[in-house]
Design an enzyme around this catalytic site. Structure first.
Site, PDB file in Angstrom:
ATOM      1  N   LYS A   9      38.900  24.516  45.539  1.00 39.58           N
ATOM      2  CA  LYS A   9      40.211  23.911  45.657  1.00 39.58           C
ATOM      3  C   LYS A   9      41.218  24.777  44.638  1.00 39.58           C
ATOM      4  CE  LYS A   9      42.097  19.099  45.111  1.00 39.58           C
ATOM      5  NZ  LYS A   9      41.536  17.898  44.921  1.00 39.58           N
ATOM      6  N   SER A  25      49.092  32.917  58.108  1.00 34.85           N
ATOM      7  CA  SER A  25      48.146  33.052  57.065  1.00 34.85           C
ATOM      8  C   SER A  25      48.911  32.465  55.584  1.00 34.85           C
ATOM      9  CB  SER A  25      47.552  34.285  56.819  1.00 34.85           C
ATOM     10  OG  SER A  25      48.818  35.030  56.360  1.00 34.85           O
ATOM     11  N   TYR A  58      44.306  30.894  57.430  1.00 38.57           N
ATOM     12  CA  TYR A  58      43.464  31.862  56.730  1.00 38.57           C
ATOM     13  C   TYR A  58      43.953  32.503  55.834  1.00 38.57           C
ATOM     14  CZ  TYR A  58      45.514  35.431  59.617  1.00 38.57           C
ATOM     15  OH  TYR A  58      46.379  36.278  60.183  1.00 38.57           O
TER      16      TYR A  58
END
Length: 128
Positions: A9, A25, A58
């Site tokens: 995280k 992305s 991503y």
């Protein structure tokens, strides 16, 4: 059985760029990726603290030490530069190992430098 657990995280990163004219992305400083164990092309969930948007994309690695957090393509419509975001990766963990799984949590400063690393999600803690 497998459990889907938070693995990494990046907490309260500041968006440095939003580039609509890219395939898609999120570009993230490679030093930050290394610290939280995230990889290029890995799927992540992004939460925008400024507007509540929550979306998946991503990772593309960015220049080391640059502090870059750039949302590309359609995701660029969900953020503005200087928005504060949380970027989360997940991992599938066998049931018997789930209770012992330790995520890597990077608490970011206003310049996208890591000010603290944790191996847990603090309970009921306000971090600003």
């Amino acid at each position: 059985m497998f459990r889907t657990m938070m693995n990494g995280k990046i907490h309260r990163a500041r968006v440095t760029e939003a580039n609509l004219n890219y395939v898609g992305s999120v570009t993230i400083d490679q030093d930050i990726l290394d610290a939280v164990g995230m990889l290029p092309n890995e799927k992540v969930t992004i939460v925008n603290n400024n507007n509540g948007a929550r979306f998946e994309t991503y990772i593309i690695p960015g220049e080391r030490g640059s502090g870059v957090i750039c949302l590309n393509g359609a995701a660029a419509r969900l953020v503005q530069p200087d928005d504060i975001v949380i970027i989360i990766s997940y991992v599938l963990v066998p049931e018997e190992k789930a209770k012992d799984h330790k995520p890597k949590v990077a608490i970011m400063d206003e310049n996208n430098k890591i000010k603290e690393m944790l191996s847990y999600e603090p309970e009921a803690t306000v971090m600003v």
